[in-house]
Structures are given as C-alpha cells and as structure tokens.
Design a protein around this motif. Structure first.
Motif, PDB file in Angstrom:
ATOM      1  N   PRO A 160       0.632  -1.224   0.364  1.00 44.35           N
ATOM      2  CA  PRO A 160       0.152  -0.245  -0.012  1.00 44.35           C
ATOM      3  C   PRO A 160       0.797   1.544  -0.110  1.00 44.35           C
ATOM      4  O   PRO A 160      -0.018   2.257  -0.288  1.00 44.35           O
ATOM      5  CB  PRO A 160      -0.705   0.045   1.608  1.00 44.35           C
ATOM      6  N   ASP A 161       2.049   1.304   0.609  1.00 47.42           N
ATOM      7  CA  ASP A 161       2.659   2.301   0.454  1.00 47.42           C
ATOM      8  C   ASP A 161       3.264   3.200  -1.019  1.00 47.42           C
ATOM      9  O   ASP A 161       4.329   3.757  -1.172  1.00 47.42           O
ATOM     10  CB  ASP A 161       3.427   2.672   2.295  1.00 47.42           C
ATOM     11  N   SER A 162       3.058   1.761  -1.640  1.00 48.53           N
ATOM     12  CA  SER A 162       3.866   2.152  -3.378  1.00 48.53           C
ATOM     13  C   SER A 162       2.556   2.495  -4.103  1.00 48.53           C
ATOM     14  O   SER A 162       2.557   2.841  -4.952  1.00 48.53           O
ATOM     15  CB  SER A 162       4.376   0.728  -3.820  1.00 48.53           C
ATOM     16  N   ILE A 163       1.312   2.176  -3.608  1.00 55.59           N
ATOM     17  CA  ILE A 163       0.655   2.370  -4.249  1.00 55.59           C
ATOM     18  C   ILE A 163      -0.127   3.825  -4.486  1.00 55.59           C
ATOM     19  O   ILE A 163      -0.687   3.945  -3.212  1.00 55.59           O
ATOM     20  CB  ILE A 163      -0.894   1.503  -3.627  1.00 55.59           C
ATOM     21  N   ILE A 164      -0.769   5.365  -5.447  1.00 65.18           N
ATOM     22  CA  ILE A 164      -1.190   5.362  -5.674  1.00 65.18           C
ATOM     23  C   ILE A 164      -2.584   6.316  -6.328  1.00 65.18           C
ATOM     24  O   ILE A 164      -2.522   5.132  -7.114  1.00 65.18           O
ATOM     25  CB  ILE A 164      -0.727   7.044  -6.317  1.00 65.18           C
ATOM     26  N   LEU A 165      -3.809   5.730  -5.678  1.00 66.93           N
ATOM     27  CA  LEU A 165      -4.978   6.196  -6.310  1.00 66.93           C
ATOM     28  C   LEU A 165      -5.070   7.171  -7.024  1.00 66.93           C
ATOM     29  O   LEU A 165      -5.024   7.795  -6.413  1.00 66.93           O
ATOM     30  CB  LEU A 165      -5.898   5.312  -5.147  1.00 66.93           C
ATOM     31  N   TYR A 166      -5.645   6.494  -8.010  1.00 65.10           N
ATOM     32  CA  TYR A 166      -6.238   7.948  -9.059  1.00 65.10           C
ATOM     33  C   TYR A 166      -7.778   7.776  -9.218  1.00 65.10           C
ATOM     34  O   TYR A 166      -7.442   6.308 -10.405  1.00 65.10           O
ATOM     35  CB  TYR A 166      -5.066   7.815 -10.254  1.00 65.10           C
ATOM     36  N   GLY A 167      -8.236   8.374  -9.588  1.00 66.59           N
ATOM     37  CA  GLY A 167      -9.564   8.570 -10.073  1.00 66.59           C
ATOM     38  C   GLY A 167     -10.144   9.792 -10.751  1.00 66.59           C
ATOM     39  O   GLY A 167      -9.321  10.634 -10.930  1.00 66.59           O
TER      40      GLY A 167
END
Length: 294
Positions: A160-167
């Motif tokens: 999770p600390d490497s994931i950027i959520l983009y919507g």
C-alpha cells in the motif's frame, strides 16, 4: 436554488423510481469494446486492440502491457491491465478511468503518463465495460475496485505504501470508496463528484434519499494525502464539487484548479503534469510521511 423542485425530482427518480436506474441515467455509458483479451494454449493472455482503440505506439510498447481477468465478490469477471513504464520506480498508480472509455482507449494515455511520471500504471474496466462481464452499477463499481486492489496486492506483491489511487470523474467514486477503507501512499481526485444528484442539479445542497455515488459522505474518512485536480470550466461536473471535496479532505495538499479547462481536456494543460510530478516527488514520498501499516 438551494433545493430540488417537484418536477426536478420526478424527472430524475421516475420511470421507474429505482436507484440503479438513477445511476444509469447519471453515470454509465460503456462504449463499444475497443479491445479483446485472447488466451493462448499456455493460458497466457494477450491484448488485441481494434481500430477504435487509437493505439499510438509500437509492438515494443505493447509488450510492456500485461492483461488478465479477475473475479469480483459480486461474481463479475473484470479485465485488468498492468502497464510497466518504469523498472526503477517504487510507485504504481491504481487508475480508475472516466466514463465512456475502456482500457483499449486508455492504454496509450497510460504509456505516456507512466513514462513521464516514472511509475507503473495498473487499471481495470468496470463491470460491463470492455472485456469485463456484468453490467455497470454503483455496487459493482465498488466491488470492481476492490478486486483490482487485491489483484495488485497479491499478484504483483505491491504494498500500500507504493500505491497511489487515481480516480477520474466517475472513477473518483470508486477511488474515494476504496481510500476511505484502506490507507495508501496518496490519492489523486481528477474532476471528482460529490454525489449523483449534485451533478444533475449543481445548485442543490439538500440531501436526497437514493442519491447515488455519495462520495461527500466518505471523503472525511480518507487519511492518505489527497491531490484534487479540476478544470474551472468543467461543463459536466462543476468545479464547486472539486472545491468542496478539497475543503472536506483531512490531508489535502495544494489543489490544482486548471484555468479554462473543461471536463475532458485537463491533461492537455502543462500544469497538470507538473503538479503530479510535485505530488509524487515531494508530497507522498517525503521522509516525513509516516509508515503505512500493511
């Protein structure tokens, strides 16, 4: 106008007065599929574009794209795509795209964006879009992003600390729902909407029963850093949605209001890419950021 008239409510909620029909009227317009996923004799999946995909790169770039299917908790099988743009970056964007497009149409954009941001991009098609089964609905879109999140975590061991959520647009609905339940490195909300009724009737501030996509009720639960991006001349989702979303974020960074941009051309402005680069380099990977519990 601070509320909805009787005729407004009848127009929106009748024929018949079913929340799923409201969602369909306000949000989902799945295009004709622009790609297919072909499985060879060894069980490996290959992406096959058709002419409507407008693929802008060569076969070499297409080799950087991996596709597969995964099943959601609601029983649909959704198409997933990993675009490997960088071998050195620790970041992966989990990208929830906007309406009226599918992975085939977005693939070229993902290649360009990931290359410029030095990150990999993982995306998926909503139920009923592209090579995904089922039909688009509010419940399904939440199950879709859950399945994508788990696939990224489990299949590729991305933390999770490497994931950027983009919507983007309707994709912000799924993104906010997921971000309200899981902490991650950061969140980008591109032309976010507060709720379905507030899109249909921008001047209302009333809470309406059966109002779909109520991101306004979830945004305060997001604890990750949030970047809000919105065009000042957005003709689909008024910029007031982005401003309110920014004001309600617990950990919002400096937003980007793109002067003169509409709903579908924010990416064409130079400040869009520059703001994302700053978010990546200074606001989510800062040494001061606390460790995310995985």
């Amino acid at each position: 106008m601070n509320g909805l008239s009787c005729s407004d409510i009848c127009c929106l909620f009748c024929c018949p007065p079913c929340p799923s029909r409201i969602v369909s009227k306000l949000a989902f317009m799945a295009p004709e599929p622009t790609y297919s996923i072909i499985e060879d004799s060894n069980g490996r999946c290959k992406l096959n574009f058709n002419d409507n995909a407008d693929w802008q790169y060569s076969d070499r770039e297409q080799e950087c794209i991996e596709v597969f299917h995964c099943r959601t908790k609601r029983g649909n099988v959704i198409a997933c795509m990993l675009v490997r743009c960088s071998l050195s970056s620790r970041n992966t964007l989990l990208f929830s795209h906007g309406n009226a497009v599918d992975l085939g149409q977005m693939a070229s954009f993902y290649i360009g964006l990931g290359t410029r941001l030095n990150c990999n991009i993982f995306s998926y098609d909503y139920s009923g879009y592209g090579a995904s089964t089922g039909r688009a609905s509010e419940k399904n879109i939440y199950a879709d992003i859950d399945a994508a999140w788990l696939a990224l975590r489990n299949r590729y061991a991305v933390t999770p600390d490497s994931i950027i959520l983009y919507g983007q647009s309707i994709g912000t609905v799924a993104t906010i729902d997921l971000a309200s339940r899981y902490e991650c490195a950061g969140v980008v909300l591109h032309s976010p909407l507060l709720s379905g009724v507030r899109v249909a009737f921008p001047n209302t501030n009333k809470d309406i029963c059966c109002d779909p996509f109520r991101s306004i009720d979830k945004i305060h639960k997001v604890v990750s850093p949030v970047l809000v991006i919105h065009g000042t001349e957005d003709e689909v989702v008024d910029i007031s949605h982005g401003i309110t979303m920014y004001e309600k974020c617990l950990h919002a960074v400096e937003p980007l209001w793109v002067e003169g941009a509409g709903h579908n051309d924010v990416e064409l402005y130079g400040q869009y890419l520059e703001r994302l680069k700053k978010f990546f380099s200074h606001e989510i990977n800062s040494k001061d950021n606390k460790k995310i519990v995985t």
